[in-house]
Enzyme design. Sequence first.
Site, PDB file in Angstrom:
ATOM      1  N   CYS A  30      87.504  36.835  10.935  1.00 12.46           N
ATOM      2  CA  CYS A  30      86.283  37.651  10.987  1.00 12.46           C
ATOM      3  C   CYS A  30      85.178  36.956  11.782  1.00 12.46           C
ATOM      4  O   CYS A  30      85.311  36.761  12.982  1.00 12.46           O
ATOM      5  CB  CYS A  30      85.826  38.014   9.577  1.00 12.46           C
ATOM      6  N   LYS A  72      77.193  49.161   9.745  1.00  8.05           N
ATOM      7  CA  LYS A  72      78.201  48.217   9.262  1.00  8.05           C
ATOM      8  C   LYS A  72      79.591  48.841   9.307  1.00  8.05           C
ATOM      9  O   LYS A  72      79.795  49.983   8.880  1.00  8.05           O
ATOM     10  CB  LYS A  72      77.868  47.800   7.826  1.00  8.05           C
ATOM     11  N   SER A 103      84.559  44.184   7.100  1.00 10.14           N
ATOM     12  CA  SER A 103      83.223  44.226   6.523  1.00 10.14           C
ATOM     13  C   SER A 103      82.327  43.379   7.414  1.00 10.14           C
ATOM     14  O   SER A 103      82.148  42.182   7.185  1.00 10.14           O
ATOM     15  CB  SER A 103      83.242  43.686   5.085  1.00 10.14           C
ATOM     16  N   HIS A 152      89.676  41.093   7.468  1.00 11.31           N
ATOM     17  CA  HIS A 152      89.848  40.264   6.281  1.00 11.31           C
ATOM     18  C   HIS A 152      91.179  40.568   5.610  1.00 11.31           C
ATOM     19  O   HIS A 152      91.227  41.118   4.508  1.00 11.31           O
ATOM     20  CB  HIS A 152      88.704  40.508   5.293  1.00 11.31           C
ATOM     21  N   GLU A 191      92.866  38.567   4.141  1.00 11.16           N
ATOM     22  CA  GLU A 191      92.951  37.774   2.908  1.00 11.16           C
ATOM     23  C   GLU A 191      92.326  38.467   1.712  1.00 11.16           C
ATOM     24  O   GLU A 191      92.550  38.055   0.563  1.00 11.16           O
ATOM     25  CB  GLU A 191      92.288  36.408   3.119  1.00 11.16           C
ATOM     26  N   ARG A 206      77.982  45.450  -5.679  1.00 14.28           N
ATOM     27  CA  ARG A 206      76.941  44.429  -5.625  1.00 14.28           C
ATOM     28  C   ARG A 206      75.710  44.957  -4.907  1.00 14.28           C
ATOM     29  O   ARG A 206      74.583  44.856  -5.406  1.00 14.28           O
ATOM     30  CB  ARG A 206      77.482  43.193  -4.900  1.00 14.28           C
TER      31      ARG A 206
END
Length: 317
Positions: free
Chosen positions: A139, A160, A189, A231, A233, A245
């Site tokens: 990333c 985003k 992200s 990502h 992972e 969040r």
Amino acid sequence: MPINIPDGLPAKKILHEERIFALEEEVAERQEIRPLRVAILNLMPTKIETETQILRLISKSPLQVSCDFMRVSTHEATHVSQDHLVKFYDTFDSFADKNYDGLIITGAPVEQMDFEDVDELCGIIDWSQEHVLSTMYLCWGAMAGLWHLYRIPKKQLGSKLFGVFPQRLCDEYNFLTNGFDEVHYMPHSRHAAIDTNELARHPELHVLSEGFSGPAIIATADFHEVYVTGHFEYGRDTLSDEFWRDFHKGLPIRLPENYFPDDNPESQPIFTWRAHANLLYRNWLNWVYQMTPYDLDLIPQTIRQLHADADGMVDKF
């Protein structure tokens, strides 16, 4: 073979619960085998979560892998105890004279920062060119590597890029993507993207998969550098945790695309990228195992030979 992790690392308990066999150092040292040595530069604020995610993928290889954790000394971590950093992480100074089979550089939540402002990271990338057989950049780490080594800039996105996006396989016979379906999914992200016009000016960089989100996996012909713009992972709930969040903080946040069933954030997300994530890391470690010398001191020499072989292949075409 299992992964060899530092004694007492919190990820060990989680991996054991998932039936992943993780050796502690004392046991691993009794086995007469040279494990692959992989360093992990963890730039993410959620250190323990990121450790677990990456170790989970590394553990799916049949090879024994020993992992060392690196951190930058110029950044003070706020999401993990200082005791955890002192016990399990070392700064770059302790790595500078060593050679490694592999290095993983994670993403970082500093997308608004100029790459030149991260001096220590640039020094680590330079070190890896001579001391690491293959480096995987993730990333923001991928964008930082492409800028520092090739001057390929990042572009800020209007909004985003947030969700799980399909990526089309560009080279089905490439070793790194061997076994991939023609379409695979990858979580993203980020607020920035690679400048694809500048990327096209570098024929030594091969796009292995791409999609609406842009190039997803990029590599040099000798796999000395591997760039993953998303990502792989991430766990099943990582994007969900990020969404909730920001939602509870009252920050502007859209639902991650192609993630929640029927776009219902109360539903369990669909884990559509796990198999290909495991496959990429397994292929990467397999290639490193095939190419790396038994004597770690010979890694700089091996890197030079792989570069020469790759340049020779390009000349033939």
